[in-house]
Enzyme design. Structure first.
Site, PDB file in Angstrom:
ATOM      1  N   TYR A 141       0.856  -1.182  -0.045  1.00 55.22           N
ATOM      2  CA  TYR A 141       0.026  -0.026   0.103  1.00 55.22           C
ATOM      3  C   TYR A 141       0.890   1.207  -0.098  1.00 55.22           C
ATOM      4  O   TYR A 141       0.318   2.366  -0.527  1.00 55.22           O
ATOM      5  CB  TYR A 141      -1.028  -0.051   1.346  1.00 55.22           C
ATOM      6  CG  TYR A 141      -2.225  -0.586   0.980  1.00 55.22           C
ATOM      7  CD1 TYR A 141      -2.482  -1.993   0.752  1.00 55.22           C
ATOM      8  CD2 TYR A 141      -3.492   0.123   1.393  1.00 55.22           C
ATOM      9  CE1 TYR A 141      -3.609  -2.595   0.332  1.00 55.22           C
ATOM     10  CE2 TYR A 141      -4.897  -0.349   1.253  1.00 55.22           C
ATOM     11  CZ  TYR A 141      -4.910  -1.781   0.658  1.00 55.22           C
ATOM     12  OH  TYR A 141      -6.052  -2.222   0.567  1.00 55.22           O
ATOM     13  N   LYS A 192       3.141 -15.435   2.126  1.00 53.34           N
ATOM     14  CA  LYS A 192       3.364 -15.957   0.699  1.00 53.34           C
ATOM     15  C   LYS A 192       4.762 -16.112   0.463  1.00 53.34           C
ATOM     16  O   LYS A 192       5.339 -16.067  -0.169  1.00 53.34           O
ATOM     17  CB  LYS A 192       2.667 -15.118  -0.565  1.00 53.34           C
ATOM     18  CG  LYS A 192       2.607 -15.827  -1.700  1.00 53.34           C
ATOM     19  CD  LYS A 192       1.329 -16.881  -1.797  1.00 53.34           C
ATOM     20  CE  LYS A 192       1.722 -17.550  -3.076  1.00 53.34           C
ATOM     21  NZ  LYS A 192       0.527 -18.773  -3.285  1.00 53.34           N
ATOM     22  N   ASP A 224      -3.423 -17.988   0.239  1.00 48.82           N
ATOM     23  CA  ASP A 224      -4.335 -18.601  -0.819  1.00 48.82           C
ATOM     24  C   ASP A 224      -4.906 -19.542   0.187  1.00 48.82           C
ATOM     25  O   ASP A 224      -6.094 -19.703   0.059  1.00 48.82           O
ATOM     26  CB  ASP A 224      -3.619 -19.087  -1.942  1.00 48.82           C
ATOM     27  CG  ASP A 224      -2.424 -19.737  -1.713  1.00 48.82           C
ATOM     28  OD1 ASP A 224      -1.732 -19.993  -0.705  1.00 48.82           O
ATOM     29  OD2 ASP A 224      -1.937 -20.684  -2.762  1.00 48.82           O
ATOM     30  N   ASP A 248      -6.220  -6.905   4.184  1.00 45.57           N
ATOM     31  CA  ASP A 248      -7.490  -6.249   3.385  1.00 45.57           C
ATOM     32  C   ASP A 248      -8.551  -7.160   2.851  1.00 45.57           C
ATOM     33  O   ASP A 248      -9.716  -7.127   3.438  1.00 45.57           O
ATOM     34  CB  ASP A 248      -7.212  -5.163   2.250  1.00 45.57           C
ATOM     35  CG  ASP A 248      -8.224  -4.579   1.597  1.00 45.57           C
ATOM     36  OD1 ASP A 248      -9.028  -4.023   2.487  1.00 45.57           O
ATOM     37  OD2 ASP A 248      -8.220  -4.413   0.406  1.00 45.57           O
ATOM     38  N   ASP A 252     -12.253  -8.972   4.726  1.00 43.47           N
ATOM     39  CA  ASP A 252     -13.631  -8.800   3.925  1.00 43.47           C
ATOM     40  C   ASP A 252     -14.146 -10.199   3.873  1.00 43.47           C
ATOM     41  O   ASP A 252     -15.458 -10.737   4.438  1.00 43.47           O
ATOM     42  CB  ASP A 252     -13.417  -8.351   2.577  1.00 43.47           C
ATOM     43  CG  ASP A 252     -13.349  -6.892   2.451  1.00 43.47           C
ATOM     44  OD1 ASP A 252     -13.391  -6.250   3.293  1.00 43.47           O
ATOM     45  OD2 ASP A 252     -14.301  -6.329   1.232  1.00 43.47           O
TER      46      ASP A 252
HETATM   47  C1  IPM Z   1     -10.370  -1.091   4.488  1.00 44.27           C
HETATM   48  C2  IPM Z   1     -10.614  -0.354   2.973  1.00 44.27           C
HETATM   49  C3  IPM Z   1      -9.590   0.482   2.434  1.00 44.27           C
HETATM   50  C4  IPM Z   1      -8.315  -0.357   2.385  1.00 44.27           C
HETATM   51  C5  IPM Z   1      -9.831   1.367   1.246  1.00 44.27           C
HETATM   52  C6  IPM Z   1     -11.143   2.159   1.336  1.00 44.27           C
HETATM   53  C7  IPM Z   1      -8.637   2.335   0.984  1.00 44.27           C
HETATM   54  O1  IPM Z   1     -10.878  -1.547   1.748  1.00 44.27           O
HETATM   55  O2  IPM Z   1     -10.131  -0.269   5.135  1.00 44.27           O
HETATM   56  O3  IPM Z   1     -10.224  -2.493   4.490  1.00 44.27           O
HETATM   57  O4  IPM Z   1      -7.971  -0.975   1.373  1.00 44.27           O
HETATM   58  O5  IPM Z   1      -7.624  -0.303   3.345  1.00 44.27           O
HETATM   59 MG    MG Z   2     -10.845  -3.430   2.758  1.00 46.55          MG
END
Ligand code: IPM
Ligand code: MG
Length: 358
Positions: A141, A192, A224, A248, A252
Site C-alpha cells: 500500500y 506467501k 491462498d 485487506d 472482507d
Molecule cells: C479497508 C478499505 C480500505 C483499504 C480502502 C477504502 C482504501 O478497503 O479499510 O479495508 O483498502 O484499506
Molecule cells: Mg478493505
C-alpha cells in the site's frame, strides 16, 4: 478530564451510520457520565469537494490533538475519475500513515442471532470468534517506487512495491502475540513465503518474536490457503496476523462469515494505543441516502474505542450487550435480515441499541 473524539463522517453512508454512533456516545455521556467532547472534521470526497484535498491540514490538526478518532467511510463513484493523489481513499490512507496507526484489529465475531444470516452453514460459523490483525501502514500500500511508466516500446507498465522492514514486522508481531495471549493463545501468521521474499522475511521475524512468547502456539499459512480455510473451517482460527494487502482481503472474507460486512468494527492503533475506529465496510454508494445501512459496525467501533483507547471495559461490554439485545429483539437492517425478523431502518436500529443501553 474529558476525552476528545474527532468525528470524521466522510462519504456515502458515512454520515448516516456515524449519526447512530453519536446517539450511542450521547447516551454514554448523559446516562453513564462518560465525559466526552466531540469535534467534527472533513475527510474523503466531501473534504476534496470543499477544500481540494481529501485530507485537509485542518483535519490533520484536529486528529493530532484528539484522544481518539471515529471515522465513517470514504469514497464513491463521483470521485473515481480524480487523480490518485486526491482520491478520497488517499485521505484514509493519509490518516493511517500520518498518525502511524500501524496495528489494525478486525474482529470477526458471529452473534448467535445471526447464524442464519451467513451464507455459510450455521454449523460452520456458529460460535465464530476470530481476530484478524492487519499491518496497516506498510507493505504494498505504501511501498516505493510506485506508479505507471512508459516502457521503451511505448507500452505503459504499472508497478507497486511490496516492502517490509524487520522493525515493521516485529512491532505488529508483538501486538499479535499480546492479543493472542488474552485470547486462546493461538496465532496464525499469513504470508506467501513460497513466492515472495518479502514475506519470507516476515515469517522469519514472526518466528523470532515468537520465541519471546513461548506459551503462544504460532503457525504459518500461505494466503491462498488461508482464504480457503476461512470459508472451509473458520473456527480453526483464533488470531491471524498478516500484511496490509492480505489483511485487506482476508478481513472482507472473514466479515461475510458473520453474516454481513455491516457488522464488523475495527481499531487502528499507534504505538501508544491512540486509535482510529471505523467500520470495515466502505461508503456503499448503492444504498446511500436510503436510511437502510447497518449502523452496528460503527456502533461496535465505539465499543472498541472504549476498550482499546479509553480502558472503559465495562462500557465497551455494555455496548456489545446492547447490540446483542437489539438483535435478540428481532430487529435487523436489510443486510442481516432472515425469517421471522423485522427489517428496520438505520435510525431505528440505532435507537434500539440506545434504548437497550439505557
Ligand atoms: C479497508 C478499505 C480500505 C483499504 C480502502 C477504502 C482504501 O478497503 O479499510 O479495508 O483498502 O484499506
Ligand atoms: Mg478493505
Amino acid at each position: 478530564m474529558s476525552k476528545k473524539i474527532a468525528v470524521l463522517a466522510g462519504d456515502g453512508i458515512g454520515p448516516e451510520i456515524i449519526n447512530e454512533a453519536l446517539k450511542v456516545i450521547a447516551c454514554l455521556r448523559d446516562d453513564y457520565g462518560f465525559a466526552v467532547e466531540l469535534e467534527e472534521g472533513l475527510v474523503g470526497g466531501v473534504a476534496y469537494d470543499k477544500t481540494g484535498s481529501p485530507l485537509p491540514e485542518e483535519t490533520l490538526d484536529l486528529v493530532r490533538h484528539a484522544d481518539s478518532i471515529l471515522l465513517g467511510a470514504v469514497g464513491g463513484p463521483k470521485w473515481e475519475p480524480l487523480d490518485y493523489s486526491v482520491r478520497p481513499e488517499r485521505g484514509l490512507l493519509g490518516l493511517r500513515s500520518e498518525l502511524n496507526l500501524y496495528a489494525n484489529l478486525r474482529p470477526a465475531l458471529l452473534y448467535p442471532e445471526l447464524e442464519n444470516a451467513s451464507t455459510l452453514k450455521p454449523d460452520v460459523v456458529s460460535g465464530l470468534d476470530i481476530m484478524i490483525i492487519r499491518e496497516l501502514t506498510g507493505g504494498i500500500y505504501f511501498g516505493e517506487p510506485r506508479g505507471v511508466r512508459t516502457l521503451d516500446n511505448g507500452e505503459r507498465q504499472g508497478y507497486n512495491t511490496l516492502v517490509y522492514a524487520e522493525s515493521e514486522v516485529r512491532r505488529i508481531a508483538h501486538n499479535a502475540f499480546q492479543i493472542a495471549a488474552k485470547r486462546n493463545r493461538r496465532l496464525c501468521s499469513v504470508d506467501k513465503a513460497n513466492v515472495l521474499e518479502c514475506t519470507e522475511l516476515w515469517r522469519e521475524v514472526m518466528i523470532e518474536v515468537g520465541k519471546e512468547y513461548k506459551d503462544i502456539e504460532l503457525t504459518h499459512m500461505y494466503v491462498d490457503n488461508a482464504a480457503m480455510q476461512l470459508v472451509r473451517n473458520p473456527k480453526q482460527f483464533d488470531v491471524m496476523v498478516t500484511g496490509n494487502m492480505f489483511g485487506d482481503i482476508l478481513s472482507d472474507c472473514a466479515a461475510m462469515l458473520t453474516g454481513s460486512i455491516g457488522m464488523l468494527p475495527s481499531a487502528s492503533l499507534d504505538e501508544a494505543g491512540k486509535g482510529m475506529y471505523e467500520p470495515i465496510h466502505g461508503s456503499a454508494p448503492d444504498i446511500t441516502g436510503q436510511g437502510v445501512a447497518n449502523p452496528l459496525a460503527t456502533i461496535l467501533s465505539v465499543s472498541m474505542m472504549l476498550r482499546y483507547s479509553f480502558n472503559e471495559v465495562e462500557l465497551a461490554d455494555r455496548i456489545e450487550q446492547a447490540v446483542d439485545q437489539a438483535l435478540k429483539n428481532g430487529l435487523r437492517t436489510a443486510d442481516i435480515a432472515s425469517d421471522n425478523t423485522q427489517i428496520v431502518s438505520t435510525s431505528v436500529m440505532g435507537d434500539a441499541v440506545v434504548s437497550a443501553l439505557r
